[in-house]
Design a protein around this motif. Structure first.
Motif, PDB file in Angstrom:
ATOM      1  N   ASP A 177      -3.244  -6.262 106.897  1.00 47.78           N
ATOM      2  CA  ASP A 177      -2.507  -6.106 105.641  1.00 47.78           C
ATOM      3  C   ASP A 177      -2.882  -4.753 105.038  1.00 47.78           C
ATOM      4  N   ALA A 178      -2.178  -3.711 105.459  1.00 47.70           N
ATOM      5  CA  ALA A 178      -2.503  -2.359 105.006  1.00 47.70           C
ATOM      6  C   ALA A 178      -2.285  -2.204 103.507  1.00 47.70           C
ATOM      7  N   ALA A 179      -1.282  -2.880 102.960  1.00 46.42           N
ATOM      8  CA  ALA A 179      -1.007  -2.761 101.526  1.00 46.42           C
ATOM      9  C   ALA A 179      -2.185  -3.268 100.707  1.00 46.42           C
ATOM     10  N   ALA A 180      -2.766  -4.402 101.131  1.00 46.66           N
ATOM     11  CA  ALA A 180      -3.924  -4.938 100.415  1.00 46.66           C
ATOM     12  C   ALA A 180      -5.143  -4.042 100.593  1.00 46.66           C
ATOM     13  N   ALA A 181      -5.268  -3.414 101.766  1.00 42.77           N
ATOM     14  CA  ALA A 181      -6.427  -2.557 102.036  1.00 42.77           C
ATOM     15  C   ALA A 181      -6.353  -1.234 101.291  1.00 42.77           C
ATOM     16  N   ARG A 182      -5.138  -0.737 101.059  1.00 44.13           N
ATOM     17  CA  ARG A 182      -4.987   0.604 100.481  1.00 44.13           C
ATOM     18  C   ARG A 182      -5.690   0.735  99.137  1.00 44.13           C
ATOM     19  N   ARG A 183      -5.655  -0.295  98.330  1.00 39.61           N
ATOM     20  CA  ARG A 183      -6.277  -0.179  97.007  1.00 39.61           C
ATOM     21  C   ARG A 183      -7.799  -0.114  97.081  1.00 39.61           C
ATOM     22  N   HIS A 184      -8.369  -0.487  98.238  1.00 39.29           N
ATOM     23  CA  HIS A 184      -9.816  -0.409  98.406  1.00 39.29           C
ATOM     24  C   HIS A 184     -10.267   0.951  98.939  1.00 39.29           C
ATOM     25  N   LEU A 185      -9.330   1.791  99.362  1.00 40.37           N
ATOM     26  CA  LEU A 185      -9.708   3.061  99.984  1.00 40.37           C
ATOM     27  C   LEU A 185     -10.572   3.951  99.095  1.00 40.37           C
ATOM     28  N   PRO A 186     -10.272   4.132  97.806  1.00 40.39           N
ATOM     29  CA  PRO A 186     -11.131   5.007  97.003  1.00 40.39           C
ATOM     30  C   PRO A 186     -12.588   4.546  96.954  1.00 40.39           C
ATOM     31  N   ALA A 187     -12.805   3.232  96.806  1.00 40.47           N
ATOM     32  CA  ALA A 187     -14.180   2.738  96.715  1.00 40.47           C
ATOM     33  C   ALA A 187     -14.918   2.891  98.031  1.00 40.47           C
ATOM     34  N   VAL A 188     -14.272   2.566  99.142  1.00 38.60           N
ATOM     35  CA  VAL A 188     -14.961   2.684 100.428  1.00 38.60           C
ATOM     36  C   VAL A 188     -15.146   4.149 100.803  1.00 38.60           C
ATOM     37  N   ALA A 189     -14.232   5.017 100.362  1.00 40.01           N
ATOM     38  CA  ALA A 189     -14.396   6.450 100.610  1.00 40.01           C
ATOM     39  C   ALA A 189     -15.592   6.995  99.848  1.00 40.01           C
ATOM     40  N   ASP A 190     -15.767   6.579  98.593  1.00 39.42           N
ATOM     41  CA  ASP A 190     -16.940   7.007  97.825  1.00 39.42           C
ATOM     42  C   ASP A 190     -18.223   6.605  98.528  1.00 39.42           C
ATOM     43  N   ARG A 191     -18.230   5.388  99.050  1.00 38.83           N
ATOM     44  CA  ARG A 191     -19.423   4.890  99.734  1.00 38.83           C
ATOM     45  C   ARG A 191     -19.691   5.679 101.013  1.00 38.83           C
ATOM     46  N   ARG A 192     -18.644   5.989 101.760  1.00 35.52           N
ATOM     47  CA  ARG A 192     -18.845   6.729 103.003  1.00 35.52           C
ATOM     48  C   ARG A 192     -19.275   8.178 102.741  1.00 35.52           C
ATOM     49  N   ARG A 193     -18.697   8.805 101.733  1.00 34.13           N
ATOM     50  CA  ARG A 193     -19.085  10.181 101.412  1.00 34.13           C
ATOM     51  C   ARG A 193     -20.537  10.274 100.951  1.00 34.13           C
ATOM     52  N   ALA A 194     -21.086   9.167 100.445  1.00 33.83           N
ATOM     53  CA  ALA A 194     -22.482   9.162  99.997  1.00 33.83           C
ATOM     54  C   ALA A 194     -23.467   9.084 101.156  1.00 33.83           C
ATOM     55  N   ASP A 195     -22.978   8.823 102.365  1.00 34.78           N
ATOM     56  CA  ASP A 195     -23.836   8.726 103.547  1.00 34.78           C
ATOM     57  C   ASP A 195     -24.336  10.127 103.920  1.00 34.78           C
ATOM     58  N   GLU A 196     -25.660  10.273 104.003  1.00 36.16           N
ATOM     59  CA  GLU A 196     -26.242  11.585 104.281  1.00 36.16           C
ATOM     60  C   GLU A 196     -25.927  12.085 105.688  1.00 36.16           C
ATOM     61  N   HIS A 197     -25.484  11.189 106.567  1.00 34.63           N
ATOM     62  CA  HIS A 197     -25.174  11.575 107.941  1.00 34.63           C
ATOM     63  C   HIS A 197     -23.740  12.084 108.102  1.00 34.63           C
ATOM     64  N   ILE A 198     -22.938  12.004 107.051  1.00 34.38           N
ATOM     65  CA  ILE A 198     -21.553  12.463 107.116  1.00 34.38           C
ATOM     66  C   ILE A 198     -21.508  13.957 106.799  1.00 34.38           C
ATOM     67  N   SER A 199     -20.847  14.724 107.642  1.00 41.66           N
ATOM     68  CA  SER A 199     -20.783  16.176 107.463  1.00 41.66           C
ATOM     69  C   SER A 199     -19.855  16.546 106.311  1.00 41.66           C
ATOM     70  N   ALA A 200     -20.006  17.780 105.827  1.00 41.21           N
ATOM     71  CA  ALA A 200     -19.144  18.271 104.753  1.00 41.21           C
ATOM     72  C   ALA A 200     -17.691  18.318 105.194  1.00 41.21           C
ATOM     73  N   VAL A 201     -17.464  18.653 106.467  1.00 37.56           N
ATOM     74  CA  VAL A 201     -16.095  18.700 106.985  1.00 37.56           C
ATOM     75  C   VAL A 201     -15.461  17.314 106.954  1.00 37.56           C
ATOM     76  N   GLU A 202     -16.204  16.296 107.393  1.00 37.03           N
ATOM     77  CA  GLU A 202     -15.667  14.940 107.381  1.00 37.03           C
ATOM     78  C   GLU A 202     -15.461  14.444 105.953  1.00 37.03           C
ATOM     79  N   LYS A 203     -16.368  14.790 105.041  1.00 32.16           N
ATOM     80  CA  LYS A 203     -16.191  14.385 103.641  1.00 32.16           C
ATOM     81  C   LYS A 203     -14.901  14.969 103.071  1.00 32.16           C
ATOM     82  N   ALA A 204     -14.616  16.221 103.416  1.00 32.83           N
ATOM     83  CA  ALA A 204     -13.377  16.835 102.940  1.00 32.83           C
ATOM     84  C   ALA A 204     -12.157  16.140 103.534  1.00 32.83           C
ATOM     85  N   GLU A 205     -12.241  15.756 104.805  1.00 33.33           N
ATOM     86  CA  GLU A 205     -11.142  15.047 105.453  1.00 33.33           C
ATOM     87  C   GLU A 205     -10.937  13.672 104.805  1.00 33.33           C
ATOM     88  N   ILE A 206     -12.034  13.009 104.468  1.00 31.66           N
ATOM     89  CA  ILE A 206     -11.942  11.716 103.793  1.00 31.66           C
ATOM     90  C   ILE A 206     -11.223  11.862 102.453  1.00 31.66           C
TER      91      ILE A 206
END
Length: 217
Positions: A177-206
């Motif tokens: 259910d992509a429609a239901a998942a879409r509203r969660h994207l900002p929160a999960v993106a914030d969490r992933r960008r906070a991961d110290e193992h994620i590169s600056a390039v990937e954070k920008a892509e996110i």
């Protein structure tokens, strides 16, 4: 030691057994309890034999990761995407234990893996098994779908995986259910960008990906 990642190391521990050990010495007993809970509800998590502080004694799983399967059989990209979707549908039927912390993105009472991507699915002779439950939480199934969607769409892909992303992602989104998942994207993106193992390039892509997808709502 037979494997090593950013977070844990894996050691042989006798026939058919391995020890998963936290690099930073933190207790893995919560992660072990989550895997036991998932298995009790019929979900294909590894069998936990014992847990003590930073160590989990567990069954040894044989087989390539789904990521390796994607690289070696790019013509089956749609099948691989459907498998990821089916695993998340199965997991959405598992109630979360009351002691598990709430995940970002809103209320819910389902068990969430929150890192279910091709590298965390092992293709064993007994079927797919989902590993690495360190991020598990309690919440709405859409948050789990959003996590997988985000990784599939933005994680770096080396030359051996060129061309797999679109096929896997399209089939995955058809099965969730992509429609239901879409509203969660900002929160999960914030969490992933906070991961110290994620590169600056990937954070920008996110950030760019989430901006595009949330503009569609």
């Amino acid at each position: 030691m037979i494997a090593s990642g950013c977070d844990c190391e894996i050691f042989e521990a006798g026939p058919g057994r391995v020890v998963r050990r936290a690099r930073d010495g933190r207790s893995l007993e919560r992660e072990a309890a989550v895997m036991r809970h998932a298995r009790r509800h019929g979900f294909p998590a590894p069998e936990v034999l014992d847990a003590d502080g930073p160590d989990i004694l567990m069954e040894r799983l044989e087989g390539p990761s789904l990521m390796e399967e994607v690289a070696s059989t790019p013509g089956q990209a749609a099948e691989h995407g459907r498998l990821l979707a089916s695993l998340l549908r199965r997991l959405s039927g598992v109630p979360a234990p009351g002691w598990l912390q709430a995940a970002p993105g809103g209320p819910g009472n389902r068990l969430l893996h929150l890192d279910l991507h091709p590298a965390n699915v092992l293709m064993t002779p007994d079927g797919p098994r989902v590993i690495d439950w360190a991020n598990a939480g309690r919440g709405a199934p859409g948050a789990d779908v959003a996590c997988t969607w985000l990784v599939l769409a933005t994680a770096p892909a080396g030359p051996s995986l060129e061309g797999w992303r679109d096929g896997v992602l399209a089939a995955f989104l058809e099965g969730v259910d992509a429609a239901a998942a879409r509203r969660h994207l900002p929160a999960v993106a914030d969490r992933r960008r906070a991961d110290e193992h994620i590169s600056a390039v990937e954070k920008a892509e996110i950030s760019a990906f989430v901006a595009r997808e949330t503009a569609l709502t």
